[in-house]
Design a protein around this motif. Structure first.
Motif, PDB file in Angstrom:
ATOM      1  N   LEU A   1      80.629  36.945  59.100  1.00  0.00           N
ATOM      2  CA  LEU A   1      79.879  37.374  60.406  1.00  0.00           C
ATOM      3  C   LEU A   1      78.835  38.291  60.175  1.00  0.00           C
ATOM      4  N   ILE A   2      79.156  39.400  59.312  1.00  0.00           N
ATOM      5  CA  ILE A   2      78.093  40.434  58.976  1.00  0.00           C
ATOM      6  C   ILE A   2      76.892  39.634  58.296  1.00  0.00           C
ATOM      7  N   ALA A   3      77.369  38.957  57.028  1.00  0.00           N
ATOM      8  CA  ALA A   3      76.364  38.369  56.190  1.00  0.00           C
ATOM      9  C   ALA A   3      75.204  37.291  56.987  1.00  0.00           C
ATOM     10  N   THR A   4      75.977  36.668  57.865  1.00  0.00           N
ATOM     11  CA  THR A   4      75.112  35.720  58.761  1.00  0.00           C
ATOM     12  C   THR A   4      74.099  36.577  59.818  1.00  0.00           C
ATOM     13  N   THR A   5      74.789  37.561  60.349  1.00  0.00           N
ATOM     14  CA  THR A   5      74.071  37.936  61.383  1.00  0.00           C
ATOM     15  C   THR A   5      72.975  38.855  60.642  1.00  0.00           C
ATOM     16  N   ALA A   6      73.273  39.362  59.643  1.00  0.00           N
ATOM     17  CA  ALA A   6      72.249  40.318  58.908  1.00  0.00           C
ATOM     18  C   ALA A   6      71.032  39.550  58.454  1.00  0.00           C
TER      19      ALA A   6
ATOM     20  N   ALA B   1      64.549  38.007  61.944  1.00  0.00           N
ATOM     21  CA  ALA B   1      63.751  37.789  63.307  1.00  0.00           C
ATOM     22  C   ALA B   1      63.164  39.355  63.303  1.00  0.00           C
ATOM     23  N   ARG B   2      63.527  40.625  62.760  1.00  0.00           N
ATOM     24  CA  ARG B   2      63.217  41.817  63.120  1.00  0.00           C
ATOM     25  C   ARG B   2      62.908  42.735  61.982  1.00  0.00           C
ATOM     26  N   GLY B   3      63.178  42.115  60.510  1.00  0.00           N
ATOM     27  CA  GLY B   3      62.857  42.883  59.486  1.00  0.00           C
ATOM     28  C   GLY B   3      63.966  43.892  59.216  1.00  0.00           C
ATOM     29  N   ARG B   4      64.881  44.044  59.612  1.00  0.00           N
ATOM     30  CA  ARG B   4      65.968  44.829  59.451  1.00  0.00           C
ATOM     31  C   ARG B   4      67.293  44.474  60.131  1.00  0.00           C
ATOM     32  N   PHE B   5      68.310  45.021  59.551  1.00  0.00           N
ATOM     33  CA  PHE B   5      69.704  44.798  60.026  1.00  0.00           C
ATOM     34  C   PHE B   5      70.465  46.048  60.242  1.00  0.00           C
ATOM     35  N   THR B   6      70.852  46.365  61.711  1.00  0.00           N
ATOM     36  CA  THR B   6      71.327  47.779  61.934  1.00  0.00           C
ATOM     37  C   THR B   6      73.017  47.349  62.258  1.00  0.00           C
ATOM     38  N   LEU B   7      73.790  48.102  61.567  1.00  0.00           N
ATOM     39  CA  LEU B   7      75.207  47.971  61.423  1.00  0.00           C
ATOM     40  C   LEU B   7      76.057  49.475  61.918  1.00  0.00           C
ATOM     41  N   ALA B   8      76.827  49.353  62.773  1.00  0.00           N
ATOM     42  CA  ALA B   8      77.517  50.500  63.049  1.00  0.00           C
ATOM     43  C   ALA B   8      79.024  50.328  62.429  1.00  0.00           C
ATOM     44  N   LEU B   9      79.577  51.215  61.497  1.00  0.00           N
ATOM     45  CA  LEU B   9      80.900  51.273  61.039  1.00  0.00           C
ATOM     46  C   LEU B   9      81.974  52.005  61.828  1.00  0.00           C
TER      47      LEU B   9
ATOM     48  N   THR C   1      68.991  46.925  55.277  1.00  0.00           N
ATOM     49  CA  THR C   1      70.410  47.220  56.402  1.00  0.00           C
ATOM     50  C   THR C   1      70.208  48.847  56.506  1.00  0.00           C
ATOM     51  N   ASP C   2      70.431  49.100  57.954  1.00  0.00           N
ATOM     52  CA  ASP C   2      70.630  50.457  58.032  1.00  0.00           C
ATOM     53  C   ASP C   2      71.941  50.600  58.649  1.00  0.00           C
ATOM     54  N   VAL C   3      72.584  51.818  58.197  1.00  0.00           N
ATOM     55  CA  VAL C   3      74.061  51.810  58.502  1.00  0.00           C
ATOM     56  C   VAL C   3      74.191  53.127  59.480  1.00  0.00           C
ATOM     57  N   TYR C   4      75.187  53.064  60.587  1.00  0.00           N
ATOM     58  CA  TYR C   4      75.252  54.126  61.508  1.00  0.00           C
ATOM     59  C   TYR C   4      76.888  53.988  61.534  1.00  0.00           C
ATOM     60  N   PHE C   5      77.373  54.984  62.386  1.00  0.00           N
ATOM     61  CA  PHE C   5      78.795  55.048  62.618  1.00  0.00           C
ATOM     62  C   PHE C   5      79.165  55.306  64.162  1.00  0.00           C
TER      63      PHE C   5
END
Ligand code: 6PG
Length: 242
Positions: A22-27, A33-41, A67-71
């Motif tokens: 799911l993460i790979a497909t959504t990313a 679409a927007r040039g980046r993927f943002t993910l909260a762990l 990919t930008d990672v947040y929490f």
């Protein structure tokens, strides 16, 4: 609120793989679409094996350099504490993908909680200026129905303005002081993904699902909404089907 989807997988291994896919497909779609993927762990024990899988087999299947990672939350401990959500994610994933630590915004659990919350809020507001927040927030559910560090009955469940707040876990929990994103951030996330595995999640899952979407639900997880998708990835044991 988008309809809630429960996706059943056979076992924990199936859960980690479904989440990684799911993460790979959504990313890929987000970057196109927007040039980046943002993910909260999230923290806790469930996601550790997912993070390890992402660092290994999915190292080349996720566009990490975009990919930008947040929490979603953090315990008020230094990053090298065994209780730190960042520490766990760093060990399992962030430090294993070149450049990913630099693209990660951690919550500074070593600071005074109100200060750490304010600083993290500033980070998020500048990363998401138009109010649409993360592409994906990974979440877990605790035995009392808490999610992120939103615990039953705390006043911060009614926070509608701030994006990041200090909270207190019940005294029975190991680290009492926490910092958490609030409902408005999750409600503006495109896809919220809950991960649940094991028979000890069965009772709380049933209760959370029974009151899902009710803004007055006693279980904090039930009140989480999203912009596009709320997905429960759940193994058979958590659904009581074994
Ligand atoms: C934390 C979490 C927390 C967690 C749940 C479920 O900081 O502990 O973010 O909300 O997700 O407690 O954890 P498990 O899935 O490991 O049971």
């Amino acid at each position: 609120m988008p309809p809630l989807e429960v996706r059943e997988v056979a076992d924990p291994a199936g859960l980690y793989r479904a989440a990684a896919d799911l993460i790979a497909t959504t990313a890929a779609a987000a970057v196109a679409a927007r040039g980046r993927f943002t993910l909260a762990l999230s923290g806790g024990n469930t996601p550790r094996s997912l993070y390890q899988l992402l660092a290994a087999e999915y190292a080349k299947r996720v566009p990490w350099s975009s990919t930008d990672v947040y929490f979603g939350d953090e315990r008020c401990v230094p990053p090298d504490s065994p209780d730190s959500n960042y520490g766990m994610a760093s060990e399992a994933l962030l430090s294993r993908i070149p450049g990913l630590t630099e693209r990660t915004a951690r919550i500074q659990g070593e600071l005074e909680p109100a200060d750490a919350a304010k600083r993290y809020e500033a980070v998020l507001r500048s990363a998401f200026p138009d109010g649409t927040t993360l592409d994906v927030s990974l979440m877990g559910i605790g035995p009392d129905g808490h999610t992120a560090s939103l615990f039953p009955g705390i006043p911060e469940l009614n926070e509608h303005t701030r994006w990041v707040v200090p909270t207190n876990a019940p005294p029975t929990m190991k680290v009492h002081h926490r910092i958490t994103l609030t409902y408005p951030v999750f409600a503006n996330t495109r896809t919220v993904v809950f991960l649940l595995a094991g028979a000890d999640k069965r009772d709380i899952l049933e209760k959370v699902l029974a009151s899902a979407g009710n803004p007055q639900a006693p279980y904090p997880a039930s009140r989480v909404t999203a912009r596009e998708h709320v997905i429960y990835l759940v193994d058979r044991a958590a659904l009581g089907r074994v």
